[in-house]
Design a protein around this motif. Structure first.
Motif, PDB file in Angstrom:
ATOM      1  N   LYS A   9      -0.745   3.056 -10.588  1.00 32.22           N
ATOM      2  CA  LYS A   9      -0.255   1.678 -10.433  1.00 32.22           C
ATOM      3  C   LYS A   9       0.253   1.429  -9.018  1.00 32.22           C
ATOM      4  O   LYS A   9       0.038   0.364  -8.443  1.00 32.22           O
ATOM      5  CB  LYS A   9       0.849   1.367 -11.459  1.00 32.22           C
ATOM      6  N   VAL A  10       0.928   2.423  -8.440  1.00 34.44           N
ATOM      7  CA  VAL A  10       1.407   2.278  -7.062  1.00 34.44           C
ATOM      8  C   VAL A  10       0.220   2.247  -6.108  1.00 34.44           C
ATOM      9  O   VAL A  10       0.172   1.442  -5.179  1.00 34.44           O
ATOM     10  CB  VAL A  10       2.405   3.400  -6.698  1.00 34.44           C
ATOM     11  N   CYS A  11      -0.761   3.108  -6.347  1.00 28.37           N
ATOM     12  CA  CYS A  11      -1.960   3.168  -5.505  1.00 28.37           C
ATOM     13  C   CYS A  11      -2.670   1.813  -5.458  1.00 28.37           C
ATOM     14  O   CYS A  11      -3.170   1.405  -4.406  1.00 28.37           O
ATOM     15  CB  CYS A  11      -2.904   4.250  -6.024  1.00 28.37           C
ATOM     16  N   GLU A  12      -2.675   1.105  -6.569  1.00 27.29           N
ATOM     17  CA  GLU A  12      -3.328  -0.208  -6.660  1.00 27.29           C
ATOM     18  C   GLU A  12      -2.576  -1.292  -5.891  1.00 27.29           C
ATOM     19  O   GLU A  12      -3.102  -2.384  -5.689  1.00 27.29           O
ATOM     20  CB  GLU A  12      -3.419  -0.639  -8.122  1.00 27.29           C
ATOM     21  N   ARG A  13      -1.344  -0.984  -5.453  1.00 30.16           N
ATOM     22  CA  ARG A  13      -0.497  -1.973  -4.782  1.00 30.16           C
ATOM     23  C   ARG A  13      -0.076  -1.464  -3.395  1.00 30.16           C
ATOM     24  O   ARG A  13       1.034  -0.964  -3.221  1.00 30.16           O
ATOM     25  CB  ARG A  13       0.722  -2.274  -5.638  1.00 30.16           C
TER      26      ARG A  13
END
Length: 136
Positions: A9-13
């Motif tokens: 989820k962090v990688c996507e943001r």
């Protein structure tokens, strides 16, 4: 807590990890991204931020180990991280690459003896001479 999910989820943001992202210093965007992840993971955003900080710090430490090459290592095999989340966190590698440093120290072409001679050219001052006498 599902750590793999958090990392993805962090990688996507990129707003949460990429300093080159134009919104990474915008508190509203960053807060919104953490709130989205918190809602998706069903937990508090502060808990997630703390977990992310620990993950990021551990990754940085592991990454430094992989880069530690010394002149005496010769034929030693390169370090391979066994940390469970290392591969998932590799998207951070580019932002954790050490920056080239700059210095504000200018290298003088004068030798040490030339430097010492420069101080000998200071004009004589009776006041300085008197001060020296007081301390002897």
């Amino acid at each position: 807590m599902d750590v793999e999910r958090l990392i993805n989820k962090v990688c996507e943001r990129p707003v949460l990890w990429d300093q080159k992202n134009k919104y990474c210093h915008n508190r509203d965007f960053v807060r919104g991204a953490w709130n989205e992840i918190a809602e998706d993971c069903g937990t508090d955003s502060e808990v997630l931020k703390n977990k992310w900080k620990n993950l990021r710090d551990t990754f940085r430490s592991e990454l430094k180990k992989t880069r530690a090459e010394r002149s005496g290592d010769g034929g030693m095999p390169h370090f391979q991280s066994n940390w469970l989340w290392y591969e998932l966190m590799t998207f951070l590698t580019d932002i954790m690459t050490p920056r080239k440093t700059k210095t504000n120290v200018h290298h003088s072409k004068r030798t040490a003896s030339q430097h010492d001679d420069a101080h000998d050219n200071v004009p004589f001052s009776p006041a300085l001479n008197r001060e020296r006498e007081c301390f002897t």
